[in-house]
Each structure stands twice: as C-alpha cells, then as structure tokens.
Design a protein around this motif. Sequence first.
Motif, mmCIF file in Angstrom:
data_model
loop_
_atom_site.group_PDB
_atom_site.id
_atom_site.type_symbol
_atom_site.label_atom_id
_atom_site.label_comp_id
_atom_site.label_asym_id
_atom_site.label_seq_id
_atom_site.Cartn_x
_atom_site.Cartn_y
_atom_site.Cartn_z
ATOM 1 N N ASN A 119 -13.045 0.463 15.402
ATOM 2 C CA ASN A 119 -12.745 -0.727 14.587
ATOM 3 C C ASN A 119 -11.762 -1.640 15.264
ATOM 4 O O ASN A 119 -10.983 -1.307 16.052
ATOM 5 C CB ASN A 119 -12.216 -0.300 13.225
ATOM 6 C CG ASN A 119 -13.260 0.457 12.429
ATOM 7 O OD1 ASN A 119 -14.433 0.245 12.613
ATOM 8 N ND2 ASN A 119 -12.812 1.344 11.571
ATOM 9 N N ASP B 84 -12.334 5.524 13.702
ATOM 10 C CA ASP B 84 -11.178 4.605 13.673
ATOM 11 C C ASP B 84 -10.979 3.916 15.015
ATOM 12 O O ASP B 84 -10.416 2.829 15.085
ATOM 13 C CB ASP B 84 -9.889 5.352 13.307
ATOM 14 C CG ASP B 84 -9.918 5.909 11.891
ATOM 15 O OD1 ASP B 84 -10.728 5.435 11.074
ATOM 16 O OD2 ASP B 84 -9.117 6.827 11.630
ATOM 17 N N GLU C 10 6.029 4.171 4.583
ATOM 18 C CA GLU C 10 5.648 4.724 5.892
ATOM 19 C C GLU C 10 6.739 5.657 6.422
ATOM 20 O O GLU C 10 7.508 5.288 7.300
ATOM 21 C CB GLU C 10 5.405 3.586 6.886
ATOM 22 C CG GLU C 10 4.358 2.580 6.465
ATOM 23 C CD GLU C 10 2.938 3.126 6.482
ATOM 24 O OE1 GLU C 10 2.688 4.150 7.161
ATOM 25 O OE2 GLU C 10 2.078 2.516 5.824
ATOM 26 N N ASN D 189 0.807 -1.226 0.000
ATOM 27 C CA ASN D 189 0.000 0.000 0.000
ATOM 28 C C ASN D 189 0.840 1.276 0.000
ATOM 29 O O ASN D 189 0.304 2.365 0.107
ATOM 30 C CB ASN D 189 -0.951 0.015 1.196
ATOM 31 C CG ASN D 189 -2.056 -1.004 1.042
ATOM 32 O OD1 ASN D 189 -2.474 -1.305 -0.066
ATOM 33 N ND2 ASN D 189 -2.510 -1.559 2.147
ATOM 34 N N ILE E 170 -2.862 -4.865 10.884
ATOM 35 C CA ILE E 170 -3.178 -3.488 11.307
ATOM 36 C C ILE E 170 -1.940 -2.706 11.734
ATOM 37 O O ILE E 170 -2.061 -1.581 12.227
ATOM 38 C CB ILE E 170 -4.239 -3.471 12.430
ATOM 39 C CG1 ILE E 170 -3.727 -4.158 13.694
ATOM 40 C CG2 ILE E 170 -5.550 -4.061 11.947
ATOM 41 C CD1 ILE E 170 -4.630 -3.978 14.903
ATOM 42 N N ASN F 289 -2.011 0.826 10.596
ATOM 43 C CA ASN F 289 -3.261 1.579 10.691
ATOM 44 C C ASN F 289 -3.065 2.798 11.585
ATOM 45 O O ASN F 289 -2.532 2.687 12.681
ATOM 46 C CB ASN F 289 -4.377 0.711 11.273
ATOM 47 C CG ASN F 289 -4.905 -0.309 10.294
ATOM 48 O OD1 ASN F 289 -4.314 -0.550 9.247
ATOM 49 N ND2 ASN F 289 -6.018 -0.925 10.641
ATOM 50 N N ASN F 290 -3.492 3.947 11.091
ATOM 51 C CA ASN F 290 -3.440 5.184 11.873
ATOM 52 C C ASN F 290 -4.831 5.468 12.419
ATOM 53 O O ASN F 290 -5.824 5.161 11.773
ATOM 54 C CB ASN F 290 -2.993 6.365 11.010
ATOM 55 C CG ASN F 290 -1.550 6.272 10.625
ATOM 56 O OD1 ASN F 290 -1.075 5.227 10.203
ATOM 57 N ND2 ASN F 290 -0.840 7.353 10.754
#
Length: 185
Positions: free
Chosen positions: A185, A182, A124, A121, A172, A175-176
């Motif tokens: 989840n 958010d 970072e 994706n 995850i 994940n931010n």
Amino acid sequence: MQITGIILAGGLSTRMGTDKALIQLNGKTMLENAIEICRPVCKSIIISSNNKNHEFYGYQITPDEIKNCGPLGGIYSCLIKSDTDWNFVISVDAAFVTIGFLEFLISEVNNNDAVIPLHSNGNEPLIALYHKNCIPAILKQIGTKDYKMQNLLKSVKTKFTDVQKWVEMHPIIFNNLNRPEDLKN
C-alpha cells in the motif's frame, strides 16, 4: 536534553511471516529506517531484540530480561540498560515516523514520566517517550503478569499529547507494517 533511542525489534513477526526488522522498504531495512529516525536526535541507540542478525548494524542489542512480556518487557529491558533518563521508544514497524515528529515529542516532556501521542484513532504507546521513572511501575506490572501498555500509562504520570495536526499533515505517520499486504500500500 539527552535521550536514548529504543527500537523494539524483538517481536515474533507472526503476521508478517518473516522478521519485520530485516524487510526492505524503499531500499533500507525497517531496522535501518528506525535507526535513521533516532540517530540525529538520540545520544545512543539500543535495539530490543533476541535476534543475533540485528547485531549487523553495530548498536547494542538487548534481549528481554524477562521473557514473554511483549513490548512491555522489551521496554523494561532497555530502560534498565539506558544511560539517559529519557528514552524514545519506537516499534521497528513504525516506518513513517519522522525526525521532526521525534523532536516535537521531546518538546512536550515537561514534568512527566511518559509522553504519548494521542489522535482521533487512539494513542501510540510504542512511538513515545519514557523516563526511567517508569521502571518500578513496569516491574510491578510484569510481576502481576499484566503486560498491557495502556495499564502502564494509567500507573505513571503520562502526558497524552495531541498530535492530530501531525496526522492531518502526514496521514500515514502511525501506519504499522504488520502483514505482507501492508507493504504493497
């Protein structure tokens, strides 16, 4: 190798609506969580923030030397205060990074100025290692009002480290937590 942990906690948190660093997640604030990731591996910790409430944790708070430059300005301000060559930068909202992942990144350093996780994706740049050698390039970029992290990575010796296996093991990990939804989840 000694490194400093740099926690980016100076964002405006506009999408969250409140200071993300002080939001509770699993019984700890996100700032406490970031500190716990850094503490076992880092010689020292610097918190990039203009918020006096972040002093509560007992670590050095470093406000932006040059205002309104986003994460690039926070990284610059902390790199010049750091007393180690290598520095682990983590955004306070990156709540799922592990100590093991930090140790893996450190093992990838070699002869570079930055070590950036790369996966399917993207990359970072706010969960990465930066050497103090980056300071002149960052200052030059800020001088031209170019605050894009991706442009910094093009101007320094950057190693993009494949971390797809980490993503597959811990889906995850990157994940931010940017918005209230958010947190659900």
